[in-house]
Design an enzyme around this catalytic site. Structure first.
Site, PDB file in Angstrom:
ATOM      1  N   TYR A  51      -7.270   6.131  -1.759  1.00 55.33           N
ATOM      2  CA  TYR A  51      -7.741   4.825  -2.239  1.00 55.33           C
ATOM      3  C   TYR A  51      -8.003   4.909  -3.731  1.00 55.33           C
ATOM      4  O   TYR A  51      -8.722   5.800  -4.171  1.00 55.33           O
ATOM      5  CB  TYR A  51      -9.021   4.405  -1.510  1.00 55.33           C
ATOM      6  CG  TYR A  51      -8.772   3.222  -0.611  1.00 55.33           C
ATOM      7  CD1 TYR A  51      -8.435   1.993  -1.158  1.00 55.33           C
ATOM      8  CD2 TYR A  51      -8.840   3.337   0.775  1.00 55.33           C
ATOM      9  CE1 TYR A  51      -8.158   0.904  -0.339  1.00 55.33           C
ATOM     10  CE2 TYR A  51      -8.557   2.256   1.593  1.00 55.33           C
ATOM     11  CZ  TYR A  51      -8.226   1.034   1.026  1.00 55.33           C
ATOM     12  OH  TYR A  51      -7.940  -0.031   1.817  1.00 55.33           O
ATOM     13  N   GLU A  53      -8.694   1.879  -5.956  1.00 52.69           N
ATOM     14  CA  GLU A  53      -8.952   0.545  -6.503  1.00 52.69           C
ATOM     15  C   GLU A  53      -9.404   0.667  -7.948  1.00 52.69           C
ATOM     16  O   GLU A  53     -10.205   1.535  -8.287  1.00 52.69           O
ATOM     17  CB  GLU A  53     -10.014  -0.168  -5.666  1.00 52.69           C
ATOM     18  CG  GLU A  53      -9.454  -0.611  -4.325  1.00 52.69           C
ATOM     19  CD  GLU A  53     -10.533  -0.970  -3.331  1.00 52.69           C
ATOM     20  OE1 GLU A  53     -11.617  -0.382  -3.400  1.00 52.69           O
ATOM     21  OE2 GLU A  53     -10.274  -1.827  -2.481  1.00 52.69           O
ATOM     22  N   ASP A 196      10.930 -14.285 -14.079  1.00 53.87           N
ATOM     23  CA  ASP A 196      10.962 -13.385 -12.924  1.00 53.87           C
ATOM     24  C   ASP A 196      12.344 -12.724 -12.929  1.00 53.87           C
ATOM     25  O   ASP A 196      13.346 -13.355 -12.613  1.00 53.87           O
ATOM     26  CB  ASP A 196      10.737 -14.231 -11.662  1.00 53.87           C
ATOM     27  CG  ASP A 196      10.886 -13.433 -10.377  1.00 53.87           C
ATOM     28  OD1 ASP A 196      11.273 -12.250 -10.446  1.00 53.87           O
ATOM     29  OD2 ASP A 196      10.617 -14.010  -9.307  1.00 53.87           O
ATOM     30  N   THR A 222      10.745  -7.175  -9.222  1.00 50.38           N
ATOM     31  CA  THR A 222      10.696  -6.180  -8.163  1.00 50.38           C
ATOM     32  C   THR A 222      11.199  -4.886  -8.794  1.00 50.38           C
ATOM     33  O   THR A 222      11.794  -4.907  -9.871  1.00 50.38           O
ATOM     34  CB  THR A 222      11.642  -6.524  -6.997  1.00 50.38           C
ATOM     35  OG1 THR A 222      12.979  -6.575  -7.501  1.00 50.38           O
ATOM     36  CG2 THR A 222      11.299  -7.848  -6.352  1.00 50.38           C
ATOM     37  N   LYS A 225      15.613  -3.705  -6.646  1.00 49.29           N
ATOM     38  CA  LYS A 225      16.938  -4.343  -6.637  1.00 49.29           C
ATOM     39  C   LYS A 225      17.838  -3.592  -7.617  1.00 49.29           C
ATOM     40  O   LYS A 225      18.072  -2.416  -7.423  1.00 49.29           O
ATOM     41  CB  LYS A 225      16.780  -5.834  -6.893  1.00 49.29           C
ATOM     42  CG  LYS A 225      15.936  -6.497  -5.781  1.00 49.29           C
ATOM     43  CD  LYS A 225      15.754  -7.983  -5.916  1.00 49.29           C
ATOM     44  CE  LYS A 225      14.847  -8.509  -4.806  1.00 49.29           C
ATOM     45  NZ  LYS A 225      14.546  -9.945  -4.951  1.00 49.29           N
ATOM     46  N   ARG A 231      10.639  -0.046  -2.976  1.00 49.45           N
ATOM     47  CA  ARG A 231      10.211  -1.440  -2.819  1.00 49.45           C
ATOM     48  C   ARG A 231       8.888  -1.595  -3.528  1.00 49.45           C
ATOM     49  O   ARG A 231       7.961  -0.828  -3.309  1.00 49.45           O
ATOM     50  CB  ARG A 231       9.988  -1.788  -1.344  1.00 49.45           C
ATOM     51  CG  ARG A 231      11.168  -1.568  -0.445  1.00 49.45           C
ATOM     52  CD  ARG A 231      11.079  -2.417   0.797  1.00 49.45           C
ATOM     53  NE  ARG A 231      11.589  -3.734   0.491  1.00 49.45           N
ATOM     54  CZ  ARG A 231      12.888  -4.004   0.339  1.00 49.45           C
ATOM     55  NH1 ARG A 231      13.804  -3.084   0.478  1.00 49.45           N
ATOM     56  NH2 ARG A 231      13.273  -5.222   0.040  1.00 49.45           N
TER      57      ARG A 231
HETATM   58  C1  LIG Z   1      13.558 -10.733  -4.418  1.00 49.87           C
HETATM   59  C2  LIG Z   1      12.840 -11.687  -5.271  1.00 49.87           C
HETATM   60  C3  LIG Z   1      11.452 -11.869  -5.163  1.00 49.87           C
HETATM   61  C4  LIG Z   1      10.646 -11.334  -4.014  1.00 49.87           C
HETATM   62  O1  LIG Z   1      10.539  -9.993  -3.949  1.00 49.87           O
HETATM   63  P1  LIG Z   1       9.969  -9.292  -2.617  1.00 49.87           P
HETATM   64  O2  LIG Z   1       9.847  -7.891  -3.034  1.00 49.87           O
HETATM   65  O3  LIG Z   1      10.966  -9.543  -1.547  1.00 49.87           O
HETATM   66  O4  LIG Z   1       8.651  -9.916  -2.319  1.00 49.87           O
HETATM   67  C5  LIG Z   1      10.825 -12.680  -6.089  1.00 49.87           C
HETATM   68  N1  LIG Z   1      11.528 -13.298  -7.047  1.00 49.87           N
HETATM   69  C6  LIG Z   1      12.865 -13.177  -7.156  1.00 49.87           C
HETATM   70  C7  LIG Z   1      13.572 -13.904  -8.250  1.00 49.87           C
HETATM   71  C8  LIG Z   1      13.562 -12.393  -6.266  1.00 49.87           C
HETATM   72  O5  LIG Z   1      14.885 -12.307  -6.369  1.00 49.87           O
END
Ligand SMILES: *Cc1c(COP(=O)(O)O)cnc(C)c1O
Length: 415
Positions: A51, A53, A196, A222, A225, A231
């Site tokens: 933990y 935090e 994002d 993220t 990807k 993840r």
């Molecule tokens: C994949 C994605 C997310 C979400 O990510 P998770 O890890 O699945 O919660 C948010 N924004 C965009 C643009 C994405 O492509």
């Protein structure tokens, strides 16, 4: 995994099966990738027991000597990789990273201008079914006929709606964004800017496309990807928002950080800082371009006027009279995994849309280059044109497996 094998054979067998599936299938879901074995090793450690935090140097529990080393390294590497003032490496994934970012700078009811889902935006950018849409007031912009974001319309909307936040970013859009235009429009209406980059973070880190970090107040992503990490989520921001972001992550939204994932993120950032990752990112873009060109030759309509990143959005129904759902099922049968996807203002339903989204990040990690992408495009066309012909599909599947074995993944992973 000898302990797991003995103690829990059901889970063991499923993991082993999934390894084989990943090895023998052509993974072309645009948001997926294969992490390195070093990333895997960092994730599967005793760090999960801890933990922590708070943040390095200011934690709520003791015993943080090593955790602080790990999280500090992750932060420093993330800042260096993206040229950011500040990094928070604790968001558990992309969706929570976005909620954290919104809550850091918005009050409930505040207005956000984000990209329409069917034009490539993400659920967490204010789709009515999400929590974000229940808390904040989203208005959505779209792309124009040329496939680019209609910046004139975006500016008009911004002037009319006076949003507190202008949000860029997408999960099914294939063109380069004009970062400067977003920033200029936001300045005119006094809005905070957020982007994002969940899908394109690896392309940015690998310097294959321009870096938005200098132009936006807040950047979320993220790490799993194109960035090819575990993840997880990551938030980068200008110094001005650093304290608000950290407080919004903890205690605002999350509890204890997942430090085994943070360690794996640090390993991923370390990998992305190396020259080999720039080569990878450049190859991803080359492969996507070949995929676009070849699919066009086979008579497919490519949305948004083509691709400048790692994926293509294809109007399969408009090209071949085969729906997105049927195309996804046909490709599944030949061992190519993709997903059905809406096209802008899709006349069909989300569960059976007109399009499919096809991405090359994972196959590029396998070492696949232009020559093989030509073959893959041919197989995609054959499978879609013969989607009811099981014999043809079976024959193509055999060829796909041969190529997968040639460009192998996790060859040394013994489960
Ligand atoms: C994949 C994605 C997310 C979400 O990510 P998770 O890890 O699945 O919660 C948010 N924004 C965009 C643009 C994405 O492509």
């Amino acid at each position: 995994m000898k302990n797991l094998k003995k103690q829990d054979p059901q889970i063991y067998r499923a993991i082993k099966g999934e390894l084989k599936r990943q090895q023998e299938g052509m993974e072309m879901i645009a948001s997926e990738n294969y992490v390195s074995e070093a990333v895997l090793e960092a994730m599967g450690t005793i760090l999960t027991n801890k933990y922590s935090e708070g943040y390095p140097g200011k934690r709520y529990y003791g015993g943080q000597k090593y955790i602080d080393v790990i999280e500090s390294l992750a932060i420093e590497r993330a800042k260096k990789l993206f040229g950011a003032d500040h990094a928070n490496v604790q968001p558990l994934s992309g969706a929570p990273a976005n909620m954290i970012a919104y809550s850091a700078v918005l009050k409930p009811g505040d207005k956000v201008l984000g990209m329409d889902l069917s034009h490539g935006g993400h659920l967490t950018h204010g789709h009515p079914v999400t929590l974000s849409a229940k808390v904040y007031n989203f208005v959505r912009y779209k792309t124009g006929k040329d496939g680019k974001i209609d910046y004139k319309e975006l500016e008009k909307m911004a002037l009319k709606e006076k949003p507190q936040l202008i949000l860029a970013g997408f999960s099914a859009y294939t063109r380069q964004l004009d970062y400067k235009k977003f920033s200029a429009i936001a300045k005119k209406v006094g809005a905070i800017t957020m982007i994002d980059i969940a899908h394109i973070a690896g392309l940015v880190a690998g310097k294959a496309i321009p870096n938005p970090v200098p132009y936006f107040d807040i950047v979320t992503t993220t790490t799993h990807k194109t960035l090819r990490g575990p993840r997880g989520g990551l938030i980068l921001c200008k110094k001005k928002y650093a304290e608000a972001i950290d407080k919004a992550a903890f205690p605002g939204f999350q509890g204890g950080p997942h430090e085994h994932q943070v360690a794996a993120k640090a390993v991923c950032f370390g990998e992305a800082l190396k020259p080999a990752f720039q080569k990878y990112a450049t190859q991803v873009i080359k492969n996507a371009k070949v995929l676009e060109t070849e699919l066009k030759k086979h008579g497919f309509k490519i949305m948004f006027g083509g691709t400048e990143n790692h994926m293509v959005l294809v109007n399969v129904f408009g090209s071949k009279g085969v729906s997105g759902k049927e195309a996804e099922a046909a490709l599944d049968k030949i061992g190519i995994t993709i997903n059905k996807n809406m096209i802008p203002d899709d006349p069909r339903s989300p569960m059976d849309p007109s399009g499919v989204r096809i991405g090359v990040p994972a196959i590029t990690t396998r070492g696949i280059k232009e020559k093989e992408v030509v073959k893959i495009a041919k197989w995609i066309n054959q499978a879609i044109e013969n989607y009811k012909d099981e014999k043809t599909l079976k024959a193509i599947h055999k060829e796909v497996i041969v190529l997968c074995k040639k460009f192998s993944v996790y060859k040394n992973l013994k489960y």
